[in-house]
Design a protein around this motif. Structure first.
Motif, PDB file in Angstrom:
ATOM      1  N   ARG A  86      27.511 -17.511 -12.467  1.00  0.00           N
ATOM      2  CA  ARG A  86      27.266 -18.444 -11.352  1.00  0.00           C
ATOM      3  C   ARG A  86      26.178 -19.450 -11.703  1.00  0.00           C
ATOM      4  O   ARG A  86      26.353 -20.661 -11.506  1.00  0.00           O
ATOM      5  N   VAL A  87      25.047 -18.984 -12.249  1.00  0.00           N
ATOM      6  CA  VAL A  87      23.965 -19.923 -12.546  1.00  0.00           C
ATOM      7  C   VAL A  87      24.317 -20.818 -13.738  1.00  0.00           C
ATOM      8  O   VAL A  87      23.874 -21.973 -13.803  1.00  0.00           O
ATOM      9  N   LEU A  88      25.126 -20.320 -14.659  1.00  0.00           N
ATOM     10  CA  LEU A  88      25.578 -21.170 -15.755  1.00  0.00           C
ATOM     11  C   LEU A  88      26.468 -22.288 -15.218  1.00  0.00           C
ATOM     12  O   LEU A  88      26.372 -23.443 -15.667  1.00  0.00           O
ATOM     13  N   ASP A  89      27.316 -21.978 -14.256  1.00  0.00           N
ATOM     14  CA  ASP A  89      28.153 -23.004 -13.634  1.00  0.00           C
ATOM     15  C   ASP A  89      27.297 -23.993 -12.861  1.00  0.00           C
ATOM     16  O   ASP A  89      27.532 -25.213 -12.917  1.00  0.00           O
ATOM     17  N   GLU A  90      26.277 -23.495 -12.154  1.00  0.00           N
ATOM     18  CA  GLU A  90      25.374 -24.381 -11.413  1.00  0.00           C
ATOM     19  C   GLU A  90      24.595 -25.286 -12.367  1.00  0.00           C
ATOM     20  O   GLU A  90      24.335 -26.457 -12.053  1.00  0.00           O
ATOM     21  N   LEU A  91      24.202 -24.743 -13.517  1.00  0.00           N
ATOM     22  CA  LEU A  91      23.517 -25.535 -14.534  1.00  0.00           C
ATOM     23  C   LEU A  91      24.387 -26.709 -14.973  1.00  0.00           C
ATOM     24  O   LEU A  91      23.933 -27.873 -15.002  1.00  0.00           O
ATOM     25  N   ALA A  92      25.624 -26.416 -15.336  1.00  0.00           N
ATOM     26  CA  ALA A  92      26.525 -27.471 -15.788  1.00  0.00           C
ATOM     27  C   ALA A  92      26.763 -28.501 -14.693  1.00  0.00           C
ATOM     28  O   ALA A  92      26.780 -29.713 -14.949  1.00  0.00           O
ATOM     29  N   GLU A  93      26.944 -28.044 -13.466  1.00  0.00           N
ATOM     30  CA  GLU A  93      27.190 -28.952 -12.348  1.00  0.00           C
ATOM     31  C   GLU A  93      25.993 -29.871 -12.099  1.00  0.00           C
ATOM     32  O   GLU A  93      26.147 -31.073 -11.842  1.00  0.00           O
ATOM     33  N   ALA A  94      24.783 -29.315 -12.197  1.00  0.00           N
ATOM     34  CA  ALA A  94      23.580 -30.117 -11.945  1.00  0.00           C
ATOM     35  C   ALA A  94      23.450 -31.262 -12.939  1.00  0.00           C
ATOM     36  O   ALA A  94      23.028 -32.370 -12.582  1.00  0.00           O
ATOM     37  N   TRP A  95      23.846 -31.020 -14.183  1.00  0.00           N
ATOM     38  CA  TRP A  95      23.711 -32.056 -15.209  1.00  0.00           C
ATOM     39  C   TRP A  95      24.866 -33.044 -15.195  1.00  0.00           C
ATOM     40  O   TRP A  95      24.861 -34.017 -15.968  1.00  0.00           O
ATOM     41  N   ARG A  96      25.845 -32.846 -14.320  1.00  0.00           N
ATOM     42  CA  ARG A  96      26.911 -33.842 -14.172  1.00  0.00           C
ATOM     43  C   ARG A  96      26.417 -35.055 -13.380  1.00  0.00           C
ATOM     44  O   ARG A  96      27.035 -36.122 -13.434  1.00  0.00           O
ATOM     45  N   ASP A  97      25.340 -34.900 -12.655  1.00  0.00           N
ATOM     46  CA  ASP A  97      24.767 -36.003 -11.884  1.00  0.00           C
ATOM     47  C   ASP A  97      24.023 -36.933 -12.832  1.00  0.00           C
ATOM     48  O   ASP A  97      23.066 -36.515 -13.487  1.00  0.00           O
ATOM     49  N   PRO A  98      24.426 -38.204 -12.947  1.00  0.00           N
ATOM     50  CA  PRO A  98      23.741 -39.122 -13.862  1.00  0.00           C
ATOM     51  C   PRO A  98      22.245 -39.223 -13.600  1.00  0.00           C
ATOM     52  O   PRO A  98      21.460 -39.476 -14.522  1.00  0.00           O
ATOM     53  N   ALA A  99      21.822 -38.994 -12.361  1.00  0.00           N
ATOM     54  CA  ALA A  99      20.405 -39.093 -12.032  1.00  0.00           C
ATOM     55  C   ALA A  99      19.579 -38.011 -12.721  1.00  0.00           C
ATOM     56  O   ALA A  99      18.364 -38.159 -12.887  1.00  0.00           O
ATOM     57  N   ALA A 100      20.241 -36.933 -13.137  1.00  0.00           N
ATOM     58  CA  ALA A 100      19.517 -35.840 -13.784  1.00  0.00           C
ATOM     59  C   ALA A 100      18.866 -36.295 -15.079  1.00  0.00           C
ATOM     60  O   ALA A 100      17.820 -35.776 -15.479  1.00  0.00           O
ATOM     61  N   ARG A 101      19.465 -37.263 -15.744  1.00  0.00           N
ATOM     62  CA  ARG A 101      18.977 -37.702 -17.060  1.00  0.00           C
ATOM     63  C   ARG A 101      18.051 -38.904 -16.979  1.00  0.00           C
ATOM     64  O   ARG A 101      17.664 -39.456 -17.998  1.00  0.00           O
ATOM     65  N   THR A 102      17.694 -39.306 -15.784  1.00  0.00           N
ATOM     66  CA  THR A 102      16.787 -40.429 -15.606  1.00  0.00           C
ATOM     67  C   THR A 102      15.414 -39.916 -15.200  1.00  0.00           C
ATOM     68  O   THR A 102      15.278 -38.823 -14.653  1.00  0.00           O
ATOM     69  N   GLY A 103      14.396 -40.720 -15.480  1.00  0.00           N
ATOM     70  CA  GLY A 103      13.047 -40.360 -15.076  1.00  0.00           C
ATOM     71  C   GLY A 103      12.526 -39.135 -15.803  1.00  0.00           C
ATOM     72  O   GLY A 103      13.046 -38.726 -16.844  1.00  0.00           O
ATOM     73  N   MET A 104      11.509 -38.541 -15.230  1.00  0.00           N
ATOM     74  CA  MET A 104      10.863 -37.369 -15.813  1.00  0.00           C
ATOM     75  C   MET A 104      11.239 -36.121 -15.038  1.00  0.00           C
ATOM     76  O   MET A 104      11.582 -36.175 -13.847  1.00  0.00           O
ATOM     77  N   ARG A 106      10.689 -31.403 -15.473  1.00  0.00           N
ATOM     78  CA  ARG A 106       9.865 -30.358 -16.071  1.00  0.00           C
ATOM     79  C   ARG A 106      10.717 -29.134 -16.335  1.00  0.00           C
ATOM     80  O   ARG A 106      11.590 -28.779 -15.542  1.00  0.00           O
ATOM     81  N   ALA A 107      10.473 -28.485 -17.482  1.00  0.00           N
ATOM     82  CA  ALA A 107      11.131 -27.216 -17.808  1.00  0.00           C
ATOM     83  C   ALA A 107      10.198 -26.431 -18.711  1.00  0.00           C
ATOM     84  O   ALA A 107       9.550 -26.997 -19.601  1.00  0.00           O
ATOM     85  N   GLY A 108      10.086 -25.134 -18.464  1.00  0.00           N
ATOM     86  CA  GLY A 108       9.199 -24.307 -19.270  1.00  0.00           C
ATOM     87  C   GLY A 108       7.745 -24.718 -19.171  1.00  0.00           C
ATOM     88  O   GLY A 108       6.954 -24.475 -20.089  1.00  0.00           O
ATOM     89  N   GLY A 109       7.389 -25.363 -18.059  1.00  0.00           N
ATOM     90  CA  GLY A 109       6.015 -25.810 -17.880  1.00  0.00           C
ATOM     91  C   GLY A 109       5.673 -27.085 -18.615  1.00  0.00           C
ATOM     92  O   GLY A 109       4.512 -27.495 -18.652  1.00  0.00           O
ATOM     93  N   VAL A 110       6.676 -27.744 -19.193  1.00  0.00           N
ATOM     94  CA  VAL A 110       6.458 -28.964 -19.980  1.00  0.00           C
ATOM     95  C   VAL A 110       7.129 -30.142 -19.267  1.00  0.00           C
ATOM     96  O   VAL A 110       8.306 -30.067 -18.904  1.00  0.00           O
ATOM     97  N   ASP A 111       6.381 -31.223 -19.078  1.00  0.00           N
ATOM     98  CA  ASP A 111       6.958 -32.439 -18.523  1.00  0.00           C
ATOM     99  C   ASP A 111       7.684 -33.193 -19.638  1.00  0.00           C
ATOM    100  O   ASP A 111       7.121 -33.387 -20.727  1.00  0.00           O
ATOM    101  N   LEU A 112       8.900 -33.636 -19.370  1.00  0.00           N
ATOM    102  CA  LEU A 112       9.686 -34.324 -20.381  1.00  0.00           C
ATOM    103  C   LEU A 112      10.737 -35.199 -19.720  1.00  0.00           C
ATOM    104  O   LEU A 112      11.120 -34.958 -18.563  1.00  0.00           O
ATOM    105  N   PRO A 113      11.198 -36.233 -20.450  1.00  0.00           N
ATOM    106  CA  PRO A 113      12.245 -37.094 -19.882  1.00  0.00           C
ATOM    107  C   PRO A 113      13.515 -36.304 -19.586  1.00  0.00           C
ATOM    108  O   PRO A 113      13.839 -35.326 -20.273  1.00  0.00           O
ATOM    109  N   GLY A 114      14.241 -36.757 -18.584  1.00  0.00           N
ATOM    110  CA  GLY A 114      15.461 -36.054 -18.202  1.00  0.00           C
ATOM    111  C   GLY A 114      16.468 -35.932 -19.313  1.00  0.00           C
ATOM    112  O   GLY A 114      17.106 -34.880 -19.473  1.00  0.00           O
ATOM    113  N   ASP A 115      16.641 -36.999 -20.123  1.00  0.00           N
ATOM    114  CA  ASP A 115      17.633 -36.919 -21.192  1.00  0.00           C
ATOM    115  C   ASP A 115      17.219 -35.933 -22.277  1.00  0.00           C
ATOM    116  O   ASP A 115      18.062 -35.277 -22.889  1.00  0.00           O
TER     117      ASP A 115
END
Length: 203
Positions: A86-104, A106-115
């Motif tokens: 379920r969470v793997l499917d949610e992961l893939a679905e979340a990254w289908r949104d073009p807005a996910a790859r824009t702006g900044m 955070r993951a693993g406590g690190v700030d990074l660009p979306g792409d």
């Protein structure tokens, strides 16, 4: 170079979900290419990273995206067979949104660009997919676009002198004419010939 700005995570996430379904209950204590992880720990780590990068795509920043991967031992829920796909499917679905790859984000406590976060998520799925397949004796054919992106991501990291080598550990030398998956695995600090029997390489 692989264009990761539009690379979908769905195919590779689906491959990992099928590997999860192939893990026998009796195999949860088995060894993995990650020395500190048994199979159950690896599954817990996969669940955690899927949630973290799902929320990173959504820009839903909080505890799930602020915790460093090694901050706590991965825990596996009792309902992992349903939860992980379920969470793997949610992961893939979340990254289908073009807005996910824009702006900044955070993951693993690190700030990074979306792409960049998307590229890291792809790499995590490819390499940990190999970990899980090899640990549980399953065939592994990753999504080829994801594999190319993972290889290029790991190669760039290994060549970045400021990082001091590979992302996950010292690079394991692999022949230039080896299969692309083996070369990516070597760049990730793993021996492509690793087996659970020896914990290192095949005889």
């Amino acid at each position: 170079m692989t264009d990761t700005t539009t690379l979908g995570l769905g195919p590779q996430a689906g491959i990992v979900a099928r590997l999860v379904a192939g893990v026998p209950d009796t195999g949860l204590g088995g060894r993995t290419p990650c020395p500190a992880y048994a199979v159950a720990d690896l599954l817990g780590h996969l669940a955690g990273l899927a949630v973290a990068f799902r929320d990173a795509a959504r820009k839903d920043l909080g505890p799930t995206t602020a915790t460093a991967p090694g901050a706590a031992a991965p825990s596996l829920s009792a309902s992992w067979r349903a939860d992980l796909p379920r969470v793997l499917d949610e992961l893939a679905e979340a990254w289908r949104d073009p807005a996910a790859r824009t702006g900044m984000t955070r993951a693993g406590g690190v700030d990074l660009p979306g792409d960049v976060a998307a590229a890291v998520a792809v790499d995590e799925l490819v390499i940990h997919g190999w970990d899980l397949a090899r640990a549980t004796g399953q065939e592994y054919v990753p999504d080829q676009a994801a594999l190319r992106a993972s290889y290029e991501f790991l190669l760039a990291a290994a060549q970045d002198e400021s990082r001091g080598g590979g992302i996950f550990g010292a690079v394991v030398p692999v022949p230039d004419d080896a299969p692309l998956l083996d070369r990516a695995v070597g760049l990730s600090g793993r021996d492509p010939a690793w087996t659970p029997l020896t914990g290192r390489t095949e005889p």
